[in-house]
Design a protein around this motif. Sequence first.
Motif, PDB file in Angstrom:
ATOM      1  N   THR A   1      27.587  58.635 -28.136  1.00  0.00           N
ATOM      2  CA  THR A   1      28.027  57.799 -29.427  1.00  0.00           C
ATOM      3  C   THR A   1      26.553  57.600 -30.170  1.00  0.00           C
ATOM      4  O   THR A   1      25.400  57.821 -29.667  1.00  0.00           O
ATOM      5  CB  THR A   1      28.300  56.451 -28.558  1.00  0.00           C
ATOM      6  OG1 THR A   1      27.367  55.979 -27.947  1.00  0.00           O
ATOM      7  CG2 THR A   1      29.785  56.701 -28.178  1.00  0.00           C
TER       8      THR A   1
ATOM      9  N   PHE B   1      24.034  55.537 -33.145  1.00  0.00           N
ATOM     10  CA  PHE B   1      23.304  53.951 -33.143  1.00  0.00           C
ATOM     11  C   PHE B   1      24.100  53.056 -33.950  1.00  0.00           C
ATOM     12  O   PHE B   1      23.901  51.728 -33.719  1.00  0.00           O
ATOM     13  CB  PHE B   1      21.902  54.050 -33.919  1.00  0.00           C
ATOM     14  CG  PHE B   1      21.941  54.171 -35.299  1.00  0.00           C
ATOM     15  CD1 PHE B   1      21.898  53.168 -36.044  1.00  0.00           C
ATOM     16  CD2 PHE B   1      21.690  55.494 -36.031  1.00  0.00           C
ATOM     17  CE1 PHE B   1      21.865  53.331 -37.384  1.00  0.00           C
ATOM     18  CE2 PHE B   1      21.876  55.537 -37.317  1.00  0.00           C
ATOM     19  CZ  PHE B   1      21.774  54.573 -37.962  1.00  0.00           C
TER      20      PHE B   1
ATOM     21  N   GLY C   1      28.629  60.722 -34.516  1.00  0.00           N
ATOM     22  CA  GLY C   1      27.406  61.067 -34.959  1.00  0.00           C
ATOM     23  C   GLY C   1      27.276  61.651 -36.344  1.00  0.00           C
ATOM     24  O   GLY C   1      28.346  61.977 -36.942  1.00  0.00           O
ATOM     25  N   SER C   2      26.289  62.422 -36.345  1.00  0.00           N
ATOM     26  CA  SER C   2      26.103  62.936 -37.772  1.00  0.00           C
ATOM     27  C   SER C   2      26.722  64.552 -37.849  1.00  0.00           C
ATOM     28  O   SER C   2      26.804  64.885 -36.519  1.00  0.00           O
ATOM     29  CB  SER C   2      24.278  63.463 -38.010  1.00  0.00           C
ATOM     30  OG  SER C   2      23.869  64.069 -36.860  1.00  0.00           O
TER      31      SER C   2
ATOM     32  N   GLY D   1      31.964  63.539 -37.299  1.00  0.00           N
ATOM     33  CA  GLY D   1      30.581  63.736 -37.920  1.00  0.00           C
ATOM     34  C   GLY D   1      30.308  62.750 -39.142  1.00  0.00           C
ATOM     35  O   GLY D   1      30.935  61.704 -39.261  1.00  0.00           O
TER      36      GLY D   1
ATOM     37  N   PHE E   1      41.934  56.778 -35.818  1.00  0.00           N
ATOM     38  CA  PHE E   1      40.880  56.983 -36.783  1.00  0.00           C
ATOM     39  C   PHE E   1      40.283  58.588 -36.697  1.00  0.00           C
ATOM     40  O   PHE E   1      40.089  59.116 -35.608  1.00  0.00           O
ATOM     41  CB  PHE E   1      39.925  56.279 -36.213  1.00  0.00           C
ATOM     42  CG  PHE E   1      38.531  55.852 -36.981  1.00  0.00           C
ATOM     43  CD1 PHE E   1      38.369  55.094 -37.944  1.00  0.00           C
ATOM     44  CD2 PHE E   1      37.454  57.092 -37.254  1.00  0.00           C
ATOM     45  CE1 PHE E   1      37.226  54.816 -38.934  1.00  0.00           C
ATOM     46  CE2 PHE E   1      36.542  57.066 -37.831  1.00  0.00           C
ATOM     47  CZ  PHE E   1      36.266  55.812 -38.691  1.00  0.00           C
TER      48      PHE E   1
ATOM     49  N   GLU F   1      19.845  56.875 -28.292  1.00  0.00           N
ATOM     50  CA  GLU F   1      18.783  56.565 -27.609  1.00  0.00           C
ATOM     51  C   GLU F   1      17.931  55.400 -28.360  1.00  0.00           C
ATOM     52  O   GLU F   1      16.949  54.912 -28.019  1.00  0.00           O
ATOM     53  CB  GLU F   1      17.750  57.589 -27.469  1.00  0.00           C
ATOM     54  CG  GLU F   1      17.256  58.435 -28.889  1.00  0.00           C
ATOM     55  CD  GLU F   1      18.237  59.125 -29.593  1.00  0.00           C
ATOM     56  OE1 GLU F   1      19.513  59.012 -29.279  1.00  0.00           O
ATOM     57  OE2 GLU F   1      17.529  60.352 -30.223  1.00  0.00           O
TER      58      GLU F   1
ATOM     59  N   GLU G   1      25.150  62.805 -47.646  1.00  0.00           N
ATOM     60  CA  GLU G   1      25.158  61.759 -46.889  1.00  0.00           C
ATOM     61  C   GLU G   1      23.674  60.945 -46.916  1.00  0.00           C
ATOM     62  O   GLU G   1      22.925  61.627 -46.135  1.00  0.00           O
ATOM     63  CB  GLU G   1      25.633  61.701 -45.281  1.00  0.00           C
ATOM     64  CG  GLU G   1      25.754  60.453 -44.791  1.00  0.00           C
ATOM     65  CD  GLU G   1      26.219  60.370 -43.326  1.00  0.00           C
ATOM     66  OE1 GLU G   1      25.932  61.352 -42.553  1.00  0.00           O
ATOM     67  OE2 GLU G   1      27.107  59.688 -42.904  1.00  0.00           O
TER      68      GLU G   1
ATOM     69  N   LYS H   1      26.789  58.408 -22.827  1.00  0.00           N
ATOM     70  CA  LYS H   1      25.618  58.748 -23.324  1.00  0.00           C
ATOM     71  C   LYS H   1      25.542  57.684 -24.636  1.00  0.00           C
ATOM     72  O   LYS H   1      25.500  58.345 -25.880  1.00  0.00           O
ATOM     73  CB  LYS H   1      25.399  60.009 -23.554  1.00  0.00           C
ATOM     74  CG  LYS H   1      23.881  60.445 -23.269  1.00  0.00           C
ATOM     75  CD  LYS H   1      23.016  60.022 -24.076  1.00  0.00           C
ATOM     76  CE  LYS H   1      22.940  60.630 -25.552  1.00  0.00           C
ATOM     77  NZ  LYS H   1      22.266  59.796 -26.624  1.00  0.00           N
TER      78      LYS H   1
END
Length: 495
Positions: free
Chosen positions: A154, A156, A232-233, A255, A453, A183, A386, A180
């Motif tokens: 996942t 941030f 994420g990205s 993404g 989603f 970080e 982005e 996970k």
Amino acid sequence: MQLIPIPSEPVTCGNLISGHWTAGNGAAIEITSPYNGSVVGHTHAADGNDVKKAVAGATEGFAAWSAKPLKERCQIMFRFRDLLLRDKQSIAERISLENGKTVAESVAGLMKGVEVLEYALSLQNMDSGGRMEVSRGVFCEYRRQPLGVVLGITPFNFPAMVPMWMIPIALTLGNAFIWKPSEKTPLTAVLLADLLTEAGLPAGAMTVVQGGRETVEALLDHEDIKAAGFVGSTAVARQVYRRGCANGKRVLALGGAKNHIVLLPDADPAMAAVGISDSFTGCAGQRCMAASVLLAVGDVDAVIEKIVARAESQTLGTSMGALISAEQVAFLQNAVDEAVAAGAVLLSGHNYREPQAVDPAYANGFWFPPVILDRVPADARAAREELFGPILSIVRCRTFSEAMAVENANPYGNAASIFTNNGAMGERLAKEAKAGMVGINIGIPVPREPFSFGGINISKFGHGDITGATSLDFWSDLKKVTVKWQMQTDHNWMS
Ligand code: NAD
């Protein structure tokens, strides 16, 4: 000031393996609060050995958890919901501490996660499979089976909501889940995992491993993990999708995004101004559903003035939170400089190059004001890529078709919206936009449960959506069982 007090002592967090929190043996990670730039937490990444132990613990946890009937699993998940509501405020403050968004935004994100949990809880009453007599005395039935040990990676920007897209559904279906977290925001994971334990989840059914790229790669290479959900990205989503699939896993990887809003001259000015302004400033623009490009068709200057006024009324540290890092602040400053050099006109009055004035206690935070760029060339970086911050790039268009050409030339496909009072134009956007989620007079078109989603194009790799009906098929297998107890007497070709 609505900001939270920063704890004097940093929080230390580890990996949750077989029901115990233990320190990882990989690289040290510092967690910084975007509010004031101070270190608020420490952890260590899980190394290869930690990952092996985590998967072994999850495999044992799976045996105990999947043996419970769905109704019993739901009882535990019901208690988890009660505990989330009990601790809503403290969880929200933890999210804000490590992510930088306002506490109100953290509460909203958590509650959106609770909606997914409520959807998962409804499975006990709705997903009873199917059974039918397909020939005389012969019955076929579907049985939904958990996959085993599954993984969620996942980002941030929503430390609780995005994980809650996956955790309730994957767990309720009987899988053991390895999480996970980012970080950059690993501290919220500790609170959620502890509440699952308090709710009665058996050890190993929920595992948390900390770390970044190396930890993710070790997890994706482990053959006992059956499926991986990722958010994420786009660059990382693509890598995770490829590596997971190459290792024989089922992978769904969401993404990044570049979302467009079309503004037509017949739009309700007040509704459009609030919807568009709040869309790009909410969560300081760090939302995969945030408006990023405004396709202004014809003379819509009066609405643009209102958008500017509302954006300028935002107060950093009160109605708007901070960015995730000092690097992101510098990245956005350069992106705005570059757009201005390419011919864009700055509409909002904030000086985005100066440190932003907030309460002195938070002066070293990663603050960045809303920025509106007008007349951005459609091929400029600010209109194509982005940026992930509170920047709205206005591209002027003569016609709706010209606006759609800009939207559809973009490789992302998360969200697209239109503000208009003309139903036919709304329908045209819904039909023509190359986006997975469309809004008509909605700035952030996030579907609510039971609607799912997920984007399209390079905003998603894999089949189905991360929530809703198709997510059930992602986190489970449908077993087909055909049963006959008596010899048939009237043979025909079907028997
Ligand atoms: P990110 O891609 O940098 O990180 C996401 C996760 O991948 C983290 O857990 C991180 O530790 C891990 N990771 C980072 N680099 C990796 C690598 N090289 N190999 C393997 N794992 C790696 O994303 P982020 O910066 O945390 O989040 C912001 C991005 O997430 C934005 O692009 C945003 O649009 C996107 N996002 C998308 C959605 C969606 O639903 N499509 C939702 C939220 C966020």
